[in-house]
Design a protein around this motif. Sequence first.
Motif, mmCIF file in Angstrom:
data_model
loop_
_atom_site.group_PDB
_atom_site.id
_atom_site.type_symbol
_atom_site.label_atom_id
_atom_site.label_comp_id
_atom_site.label_asym_id
_atom_site.label_seq_id
_atom_site.Cartn_x
_atom_site.Cartn_y
_atom_site.Cartn_z
ATOM 1 N N ILE A 307 0.887 -1.159 0.000
ATOM 2 C CA ILE A 307 0.000 0.000 0.000
ATOM 3 C C ILE A 307 0.924 1.207 0.000
ATOM 4 O O ILE A 307 1.628 1.445 0.978
ATOM 5 N N MET A 308 0.984 1.958 -1.087
ATOM 6 C CA MET A 308 1.947 3.065 -1.141
ATOM 7 C C MET A 308 1.426 4.229 -1.970
ATOM 8 O O MET A 308 0.595 4.056 -2.861
ATOM 9 N N GLY A 309 1.943 5.420 -1.630
ATOM 10 C CA GLY A 309 1.566 6.603 -2.391
ATOM 11 C C GLY A 309 1.351 7.813 -1.499
ATOM 12 O O GLY A 309 2.062 8.011 -0.506
ATOM 13 N N SER A 310 0.347 8.609 -1.836
ATOM 14 C CA SER A 310 0.058 9.849 -1.111
ATOM 15 C C SER A 310 -0.171 9.566 0.379
ATOM 16 O O SER A 310 -0.965 8.689 0.744
ATOM 17 N N LYS A 311 0.511 10.313 1.228
ATOM 18 C CA LYS A 311 0.578 10.012 2.663
ATOM 19 C C LYS A 311 -0.799 9.899 3.320
ATOM 20 O O LYS A 311 -1.092 8.912 4.011
ATOM 21 N N GLN A 312 -1.653 10.890 3.136
ATOM 22 C CA GLN A 312 -2.932 10.873 3.837
ATOM 23 C C GLN A 312 -3.820 9.720 3.382
ATOM 24 O O GLN A 312 -4.535 9.117 4.183
ATOM 25 N N GLU A 313 -3.744 9.367 2.090
ATOM 26 C CA GLU A 313 -4.586 8.282 1.589
ATOM 27 C C GLU A 313 -4.092 6.926 2.086
ATOM 28 O O GLU A 313 -4.888 6.032 2.391
ATOM 29 N N VAL A 314 -2.777 6.746 2.153
ATOM 30 C CA VAL A 314 -2.233 5.503 2.713
ATOM 31 C C VAL A 314 -2.656 5.364 4.172
ATOM 32 O O VAL A 314 -3.046 4.279 4.623
ATOM 33 N N GLU A 315 -2.622 6.473 4.903
ATOM 34 C CA GLU A 315 -3.033 6.420 6.309
ATOM 35 C C GLU A 315 -4.494 6.028 6.441
ATOM 36 O O GLU A 315 -4.860 5.252 7.336
ATOM 37 N N VAL A 316 -5.345 6.545 5.554
ATOM 38 C CA VAL A 316 -6.765 6.175 5.587
ATOM 39 C C VAL A 316 -6.929 4.684 5.320
ATOM 40 O O VAL A 316 -7.670 3.983 6.027
ATOM 41 N N CYS A 317 -6.241 4.165 4.318
ATOM 42 C CA CYS A 317 -6.324 2.745 3.998
ATOM 43 C C CYS A 317 -5.870 1.885 5.176
ATOM 44 O O CYS A 317 -6.506 0.876 5.504
ATOM 45 N N LEU A 318 -4.809 2.305 5.835
ATOM 46 C CA LEU A 318 -4.305 1.546 6.986
ATOM 47 C C LEU A 318 -5.292 1.565 8.148
ATOM 48 O O LEU A 318 -5.382 0.596 8.913
ATOM 49 N N GLU A 319 -6.063 2.666 8.268
ATOM 50 C CA GLU A 319 -7.064 2.739 9.328
ATOM 51 C C GLU A 319 -8.133 1.658 9.170
ATOM 52 O O GLU A 319 -8.629 1.113 10.161
ATOM 53 N N TYR A 320 -8.493 1.331 7.929
ATOM 54 C CA TYR A 320 -9.465 0.255 7.692
ATOM 55 C C TYR A 320 -8.917 -1.073 8.219
ATOM 56 O O TYR A 320 -9.659 -1.880 8.784
ATOM 57 N N HIS A 321 -7.620 -1.317 8.007
ATOM 58 C CA HIS A 321 -7.009 -2.570 8.481
ATOM 59 C C HIS A 321 -6.878 -2.580 9.992
ATOM 60 O O HIS A 321 -7.106 -3.615 10.635
ATOM 61 N N THR A 322 -6.535 -1.431 10.582
ATOM 62 C CA THR A 322 -6.417 -1.362 12.048
ATOM 63 C C THR A 322 -7.756 -1.576 12.706
ATOM 64 O O THR A 322 -7.870 -2.299 13.704
ATOM 65 N N LYS A 323 -8.787 -0.958 12.143
ATOM 66 C CA LYS A 323 -10.141 -1.103 12.711
ATOM 67 C C LYS A 323 -10.592 -2.568 12.646
ATOM 68 O O LYS A 323 -11.208 -3.083 13.585
ATOM 69 N N ALA A 324 -10.274 -3.244 11.541
ATOM 70 C CA ALA A 324 -10.698 -4.641 11.390
ATOM 71 C C ALA A 324 -10.054 -5.533 12.456
ATOM 72 O O ALA A 324 -10.663 -6.503 12.923
ATOM 73 N N LYS A 325 -8.835 -5.214 12.861
ATOM 74 C CA LYS A 325 -8.159 -6.014 13.880
ATOM 75 C C LYS A 325 -8.796 -5.817 15.257
ATOM 76 O O LYS A 325 -8.821 -6.716 16.087
ATOM 77 N N LYS A 326 -9.338 -4.605 15.478
ATOM 78 C CA LYS A 326 -9.952 -4.311 16.775
ATOM 79 C C LYS A 326 -11.345 -4.904 16.898
ATOM 80 O O LYS A 326 -11.810 -5.216 17.997
ATOM 81 N N ASP A 327 -12.063 -5.018 15.773
ATOM 82 C CA ASP A 327 -13.449 -5.499 15.785
ATOM 83 C C ASP A 327 -13.520 -6.998 16.106
ATOM 84 O O ASP A 327 -12.618 -7.764 15.805
#
Length: 327
Positions: A307-327
């Motif tokens: 997952i690579m590219g524009s900083k803010q968009e990569v961070e948003v994408c990573l948030e989806y993965h972090t949230k899935a681990k918490k759920d």
Amino acid sequence: MKRLNSQLQEDGCPLELILLIRTLLAGCKEISFRVGQGELAGVLGSTLSENVQGETQKKLDVISNQILKDILSESGYVKALSSEEEDTVVPCHPEGKYLVSIDPLDGSSNIDINSLIGTIFSIQHAPQWMDADDPEAFLQPGAQTVAAGYVLYGPSTVMMLTTGRGTHLYTLDKTHGGFLLTKGNIQIPEQTQEFAINASNQRHWEKPMQDYIGDLLKGEDGPRGKNFNMRWIAAMVGDIHRVLTRGGIFTYPYDNREPNKPGKLRLLYEANPMSFLIEQAGGMAWTPEKRIMEIMPTEIHQRVPVIMGSKQEVEVCLEYHTKAKKD
């Protein structure tokens, strides 16, 4: 315009590294010529063999690999070479100071349709206490890379290069055969409305990636509140060039078809060099779990999701993965 040598000297590169980069580019210029000749040179079409990745080799894959292997082996600067097209490492010169990892021709599926293809490379210091034929010499994290880049064979032949002092764009001037600096210190916009992914694999992705792309496709009526465009060239070198040029996010996620393979893209030949370029241009390059350049390789053909590219968009994408681990 500034010549390649001048920029590398300005960036503080040691002489042997400059000479190695120039040697590598001599091979890339030969590949560029072969690509430009196309059917006239008999380089289109497939061979009857597969590489170590289990992929059918194109004629130009084999030719490009041989060109770079020959020129780097004879240079004296390279201790060993690893290539996506080779089963194991290629010993070059026992006293060479550097290791070179290459994807000789990224985007093989584009060769016969005259679309974007390119050569990806990265350079690291060679451990002098290890034998030249020892694959473990290459098991270094991307953070130890001293130079990385790609040469894109498009309407013009261009190179993105970093030696840790920014990401610079060079264009091959075919009137005299040299690469000239055409844009220095490239910076990727932090925000974007473009994404690159092979959407035909959507049904195989893990839920966080399905949710993330699904929300992008909902556009301004969805949770992101803006419309996104999808771009897909089917060659990492082309998609990353677009991201570096005007922003965007590129991802090739894990999918569940082959659970033993964590991703499609190779860490040494694709993910690490592109991550170095992206980070030096102000972007981010991660797997769903960690920064790509911090990964300690376990074998030379290791694969990773990216997952690579524009900083803010990569961070948003990573948030989806972090949230899935918490759920």
